[in-house]
Scaffold this motif. Structure first.
Motif, PDB file in Angstrom:
ATOM      1  N   SER A  99       0.828  -1.208   0.000  1.00  0.00           N
ATOM      2  CA  SER A  99       0.000   0.000   0.000  1.00  0.00           C
ATOM      3  C   SER A  99       0.861   1.256   0.000  1.00  0.00           C
ATOM      4  O   SER A  99       0.520   2.256  -0.641  1.00  0.00           O
ATOM      5  N   PHE A 100       1.977   1.213   0.723  1.00  0.00           N
ATOM      6  CA  PHE A 100       2.911   2.335   0.720  1.00  0.00           C
ATOM      7  C   PHE A 100       3.380   2.615  -0.701  1.00  0.00           C
ATOM      8  O   PHE A 100       3.381   3.772  -1.164  1.00  0.00           O
ATOM      9  N   THR A 101       3.779   1.555  -1.402  1.00  0.00           N
ATOM     10  CA  THR A 101       4.262   1.717  -2.781  1.00  0.00           C
ATOM     11  C   THR A 101       3.141   2.187  -3.701  1.00  0.00           C
ATOM     12  O   THR A 101       3.351   3.083  -4.542  1.00  0.00           O
ATOM     13  N   ALA A 102       1.954   1.602  -3.562  1.00  0.00           N
ATOM     14  CA  ALA A 102       0.842   1.970  -4.437  1.00  0.00           C
ATOM     15  C   ALA A 102       0.458   3.430  -4.268  1.00  0.00           C
ATOM     16  O   ALA A 102       0.174   4.127  -5.254  1.00  0.00           O
TER      17      ALA A 102
ATOM     18  N   GLY B  46       2.422   5.863  -3.267  1.00  0.00           N
ATOM     19  CA  GLY B  46       3.483   6.662  -3.884  1.00  0.00           C
ATOM     20  C   GLY B  46       3.379   6.695  -5.396  1.00  0.00           C
ATOM     21  O   GLY B  46       3.534   7.754  -6.023  1.00  0.00           O
ATOM     22  N   ASP B  47       3.115   5.548  -6.000  1.00  0.00           N
ATOM     23  CA  ASP B  47       2.974   5.503  -7.460  1.00  0.00           C
ATOM     24  C   ASP B  47       1.784   6.342  -7.916  1.00  0.00           C
ATOM     25  O   ASP B  47       1.855   7.042  -8.947  1.00  0.00           O
TER      26      ASP B  47
ATOM     27  N   GLU C 193       9.581  15.590   1.952  1.00  0.00           N
ATOM     28  CA  GLU C 193       9.320  15.702   0.512  1.00  0.00           C
ATOM     29  C   GLU C 193       9.920  14.506  -0.210  1.00  0.00           C
ATOM     30  O   GLU C 193      11.097  14.193  -0.037  1.00  0.00           O
ATOM     31  N   PRO C 194       9.120  13.827  -1.036  1.00  0.00           N
ATOM     32  CA  PRO C 194       9.586  12.625  -1.731  1.00  0.00           C
ATOM     33  C   PRO C 194      10.184  12.942  -3.099  1.00  0.00           C
ATOM     34  O   PRO C 194       9.960  14.004  -3.689  1.00  0.00           O
ATOM     35  N   SER C 195      10.927  11.964  -3.600  1.00  0.00           N
ATOM     36  CA  SER C 195      11.393  11.998  -4.992  1.00  0.00           C
ATOM     37  C   SER C 195      11.396  10.571  -5.508  1.00  0.00           C
ATOM     38  O   SER C 195      11.523   9.613  -4.733  1.00  0.00           O
ATOM     39  N   TRP C 196      11.240  10.439  -6.818  1.00  0.00           N
ATOM     40  CA  TRP C 196      11.144   9.130  -7.444  1.00  0.00           C
ATOM     41  C   TRP C 196      12.295   8.964  -8.429  1.00  0.00           C
ATOM     42  O   TRP C 196      12.456   9.806  -9.348  1.00  0.00           O
ATOM     43  N   PRO C 197      13.106   7.931  -8.267  1.00  0.00           N
ATOM     44  CA  PRO C 197      14.209   7.707  -9.215  1.00  0.00           C
ATOM     45  C   PRO C 197      13.688   7.578 -10.639  1.00  0.00           C
ATOM     46  O   PRO C 197      12.755   6.824 -10.908  1.00  0.00           O
ATOM     47  N   GLY C 198      14.267   8.365 -11.525  1.00  0.00           N
ATOM     48  CA  GLY C 198      13.907   8.271 -12.933  1.00  0.00           C
ATOM     49  C   GLY C 198      12.665   9.026 -13.341  1.00  0.00           C
ATOM     50  O   GLY C 198      12.291   9.002 -14.514  1.00  0.00           O
ATOM     51  N   ARG C 199      11.983   9.677 -12.398  1.00  0.00           N
ATOM     52  CA  ARG C 199      10.811  10.469 -12.750  1.00  0.00           C
ATOM     53  C   ARG C 199      10.732  11.668 -11.818  1.00  0.00           C
ATOM     54  O   ARG C 199      11.080  11.593 -10.650  1.00  0.00           O
TER      55      ARG C 199
ATOM     56  N   PRO D 202      12.426   0.753  -0.892  1.00  0.00           N
ATOM     57  CA  PRO D 202      11.249   1.507  -1.317  1.00  0.00           C
ATOM     58  C   PRO D 202      11.465   2.125  -2.694  1.00  0.00           C
ATOM     59  O   PRO D 202      12.593   2.457  -3.077  1.00  0.00           O
ATOM     60  N   THR D 203      10.382   2.251  -3.436  1.00  0.00           N
ATOM     61  CA  THR D 203      10.461   2.806  -4.789  1.00  0.00           C
ATOM     62  C   THR D 203      10.507   4.327  -4.775  1.00  0.00           C
ATOM     63  O   THR D 203      10.614   4.946  -5.840  1.00  0.00           O
ATOM     64  N   VAL D 204      10.402   4.934  -3.618  1.00  0.00           N
ATOM     65  CA  VAL D 204      10.445   6.377  -3.474  1.00  0.00           C
ATOM     66  C   VAL D 204      11.444   6.700  -2.377  1.00  0.00           C
ATOM     67  O   VAL D 204      11.618   5.939  -1.421  1.00  0.00           O
ATOM     68  N   SER D 205      12.158   7.798  -2.530  1.00  0.00           N
ATOM     69  CA  SER D 205      13.027   8.290  -1.462  1.00  0.00           C
ATOM     70  C   SER D 205      12.455   9.608  -0.966  1.00  0.00           C
ATOM     71  O   SER D 205      11.647  10.249  -1.637  1.00  0.00           O
ATOM     72  N   TRP D 206      12.868  10.009   0.211  1.00  0.00           N
ATOM     73  CA  TRP D 206      12.331  11.255   0.766  1.00  0.00           C
ATOM     74  C   TRP D 206      13.321  11.862   1.742  1.00  0.00           C
ATOM     75  O   TRP D 206      14.214  11.195   2.262  1.00  0.00           O
ATOM     76  N   ARG D 207      13.146  13.149   1.963  1.00  0.00           N
ATOM     77  CA  ARG D 207      13.990  13.858   2.912  1.00  0.00           C
ATOM     78  C   ARG D 207      13.129  14.774   3.766  1.00  0.00           C
ATOM     79  O   ARG D 207      12.097  15.279   3.317  1.00  0.00           O
ATOM     80  N   ARG D 208      13.567  14.942   4.982  1.00  0.00           N
ATOM     81  CA  ARG D 208      12.873  15.856   5.890  1.00  0.00           C
ATOM     82  C   ARG D 208      13.290  17.275   5.540  1.00  0.00           C
ATOM     83  O   ARG D 208      14.477  17.591   5.471  1.00  0.00           O
TER      84      ARG D 208
END
Length: 547
Positions: free
Chosen positions: A401-404, A406-407, A436-442, A492-498
């Motif tokens: 669910s976390f991945t879904a 995010g996608d 704030e998240p970021s997605w590799p390649g997008r 995880p398919t998403v990374s994030w930073r505080r």
């Protein structure tokens, strides 16, 4: 003659209509009469010996704020003749006015003992005092209460004494809430607070439950639920919790059109006593959570709010564990993708944060894996004990669910129809932060942020302060990666930073949305030396710059 027991609460409001909720002391006709001529009436309905009305108000003029009064069988009961607050109003802002969305969670409503508040000033009380002191100034256009509006498992001394007067506290559930009548006591204690009562009468509100509205760690796991169902008190507690939530919170979340199409609302209103119909509904919701949808959508001009049920909609079986059942997940996607170009800002309200400190995320993902048998039955039994003891049941504990989510957020935030911002609004964890998240390649075109604000009024133990501060650190991230490898967890398919926080205290966040710009403000309730309380600004920043 019927009197006003609780309310009024201004709930739904758009450019032309609104709903006002009241509880009365007996059956009657409730009327809302506005100074500009708009008005509405509704007969009360009865549940478990209590009388309620949700009054639809039609004929409002967009871009105005009109004072209103409440009458019961023609007699004025609101505002009180001796009120020290300004008149309650129904405001109908237009798109040109922008939108101020205030939010928070976790309000323990116990009154301070001896004049001193043991957990510090109540942020909702303090917000109310500021708005009342300057009724023509800036105020929220809507208040989002993201869970733990009442604490069924952690009552005040006064409520404990009251409960002891009606049953034996030595028998389970002890000094916790047991039935519908005791739930009504919690709402009285919370919403009869003078400042909160006035604020909720004049600022529209949207609500969703979290665990303490029923019990701590509600629906943590299938094993947890089986243990609760084996007790002789859980069934009454759960049904009463769902019934009281529907009456006191969920009804006001819905638009007049949704209410008109709701068969349960019709059944409750059409019978002399709606208790049996509402209880049967709650029993069906318990037996088959897919039979009811507590999530809902609200569109405020070009801002879309999706309030998501992340408690009752869970699938708990370890081999298919998800935060949202398939129907709920499909509903969320449908609402996000519906007329994407019609909104500039997407708000996803979920009581539990999507993005947590990295160490906490990795521990929850590891725990989910070992509870699912990744390291064998012995580790699975240990994992279940850890899961319950450490409250490991956020989105991170439901990896698929976390991945879904995010996608879905990345997809919604990408392309020519993307909104300017996508914000996940959450509470629960008794502190505030921005991630704030970021997605590799997008790279989504929208600015995406996890905005967490909690508590409105509750304690923040030192262990939470230290744990969450450490959880964001580089050593914690390294430790988390090692723990995740033990559980054979996929990265995880998403990374994030505080990008803000953690901040601790009783607090309220406000998003100001104007056009495609967005500004975030966090304020904490502080006590002055003269005994007054004030909201002090902690951070004020742009999420999306003006264009």
């Amino acid at each position: 003659m019927a009197g006003l027991r609780l309310g009024p609460l201004l709930r739904y409001a758009d450019g032309s209509c609104a709903t006002v909720w009241v509880e009365t002391s007996g059956p009657c006709t409730a009327e809302v009469r506005c100074a500009d001529g708009a008005r509405g009436t509704a007969g009360t309905f009865r549940v478990a010996g209590h009388h309620y009305a949700l009054v639809p108000v039609d004929g409002l003029t967009p871009g105005t704020a009109t004072e209103y009064e409440v009458l019961l069988d023609g007699a004025s009961v609101w505002p009180p003749p001796d009120s020290r607050f300004p008149p309650s109003v129904i405001a109908t802002p237009t798109d040109d006015d922008g939108m101020r969305v205030a939010f928070g969670s976790c309000r323990w409503a116990a009154p301070p003992a001896g004049g001193k508040d043991a957990v510090g000033p109540d942020a909702l009380d303090t917000l109310s005092a500021r708005v009342a002191a300057d009724p023509g100034g800036a105020r929220p256009d809507v208040l989002l209460l993201l869970g733990d509006q009442v604490y069924a498992d952690e009552v005040s001394d006064a409520t404990r004494h009251w409960i002891a007067g009606r049953r034996d506290l030595d028998r389970p559930p002890g000094d916790q809430v047991a039935d519908y009548e005791e739930y009504t006591r919690l709402y009285y204690e919370s919403w009869l607070d003078p400042e909160v009562r006035w604020l909720l009468s004049t600022v529209p509100s949207c609500m969703i439950f979290d665990d303490h509205d029923v019990v701590d760690d509600w629906n943590t796991s299938a094993a947890w639920l089986a243990d609760m169902r084996a007790t002789d008190w859980w069934q009454e507690r759960l049904l009463s919790g769902l019934m009281s939530y529907w009456v006191y919170q969920q009804l006001g979340n819905l638009s007049p059109d949704e209410l008109a199409a709701d068969p349960l609302y019709a059944a409750v209103r059409e019978t002399p006593d709606g208790t049996a119909a509402l209880r049967a509904f709650a029993a069906r919701a318990d037996a088959d959570p897919t039979s009811v949808r507590w999530s809902y959508r609200r569109d405020f001009g070009r801002t879309r709010l999706l309030m998501v049920d992340s408690r009752a909609a869970r699938v708990l079986e370890e081999d298919r564990r998800t935060m949202l059942d398939p129907g709920e997940a499909a509903w969320l996607r449908e609402q996000i993708m519906d007329e994407r170009g019609a909104y500039d800002h997407l708000l996803i309200g979920t009581s539990l944060p999507w993005l947590l400190p990295h160490l906490v995320h990795d521990v929850e993902a590891w725990n989910s894996a070992i509870c699912g048998g990744e390291r064998g039955a012995r580790w699975a039994r240990l994992g279940e004990r850890i899961r319950r003891g450490a409250d490991l049941e956020h989105w991170s504990a439901f990896p698929s669910s976390f991945t879904a989510l995010g996608d879905l957020i990345a997809e919604a935030g990408t392309g020519p129809e993307a909104p300017a911002t996508v914000s996940v609004l959450s509470g629960d964890v008794h502190h505030a932060y921005v991630a704030e998240p970021s997605w590799p390649g997008r790279a989504p075109d929208a600015r995406v942020a996890q905005l967490t604000c909690s508590p409105v009024h509750n304690s923040v133990p030192l262990s939470i302060r230290l744990g969450f501060r450490f959880g964001w650190s580089a050593p914690a991230r390294a430790l988390g990666r090692r723990i995740a490898r033990h559980g054979r967890c996929a990265p995880p398919t998403v990374s994030w930073r505080r990008t803000g926080g953690p901040w601790f205290g009783n607090q309220i966040m406000t998003l100001t949305l104007r056009g495609r710009s967005a500004r975030l403000r966090l304020e904490q309730a502080r006590a002055n030396r003269d005994g007054t309380n004030v909201l002090r600004m902690i951070t004020d920043r742009e999420l999306a710059p003006p264009r």
